[in-house]
Design an enzyme around this catalytic site. Sequence first.
Site, PDB file in Angstrom:
ATOM      1  N   HIS A 189       0.835  -1.209   0.000  1.00 48.13           N
ATOM      2  CA  HIS A 189       0.000   0.000   0.000  1.00 48.13           C
ATOM      3  C   HIS A 189       0.869   1.258   0.000  1.00 48.13           C
ATOM      4  O   HIS A 189       2.062   1.223   0.303  1.00 48.13           O
ATOM      5  CB  HIS A 189      -0.961   0.017   1.200  1.00 48.13           C
ATOM      6  N   CYS A 221       3.368  -4.808   6.735  1.00 49.05           N
ATOM      7  CA  CYS A 221       3.033  -4.501   5.346  1.00 49.05           C
ATOM      8  C   CYS A 221       4.255  -3.972   4.604  1.00 49.05           C
ATOM      9  O   CYS A 221       5.282  -3.642   5.197  1.00 49.05           O
ATOM     10  CB  CYS A 221       1.925  -3.457   5.291  1.00 49.05           C
TER      11      CYS A 221
END
Length: 213
Positions: free
Chosen positions: A162, A175
């Site tokens: 992301h 992440c």
Amino acid sequence: MDARIFLASGFVALAAIAGVLIVAAEPEKPAPASLAEAKLAQPAPKPATQPKPAPAKDEPFVIKRILPIKGAIRYGEWHWDEHDVPPGPIVVTVDLEARVISVFRGGYEIGAAAVLLGTADKPTPLGIFPITQKDKDHVSNIYTGAPMPYMQRLTNDGITLHGSDVALGYASHGCVGMPDAFAAKLFDTTKIGDKVYITKGKQVGMGDSLIGG
């Protein structure tokens, strides 16, 4: 004439008459009126069993181009060049040691950026992960509503690619965070099922093989 001979002759005659009556009573099968009827009367042949197709396998392809980037990629820096690159399968690699994400199309590197990764407590996992979900305007339902633009899910427990504010000293909860502009290009390039290879210290160069899926 002897009575026994007369009776025997009578029985033979009766048997012969009964046989004729039985044969006459048997209905005859009508002959087919046409060749087409004759063919229809035959049992239909069983369809041939088709062999099941073998499952598709990942095919290796060779790295044909590495972007000409001088030195290490700094935090917040990214590169993208897909000029004259032909269509082909997309493969994304993340090297935890170099803290770099690379994007390959048909063996040509078209993008690279510095990334944020997880901490020792919440590390970014190693392995091969297909992209299972894409959400341009995703908001985390795990980490107090944190915005995760251009989110691409890798695992069911919250590991994603992301957009993020990539800067020295920042970290993620496992992440792979990248600059928003780079994340937008990556989001537009990939599709569900494309694979992300997360390794540690395994960098690729010209002539090396990757697996495309």
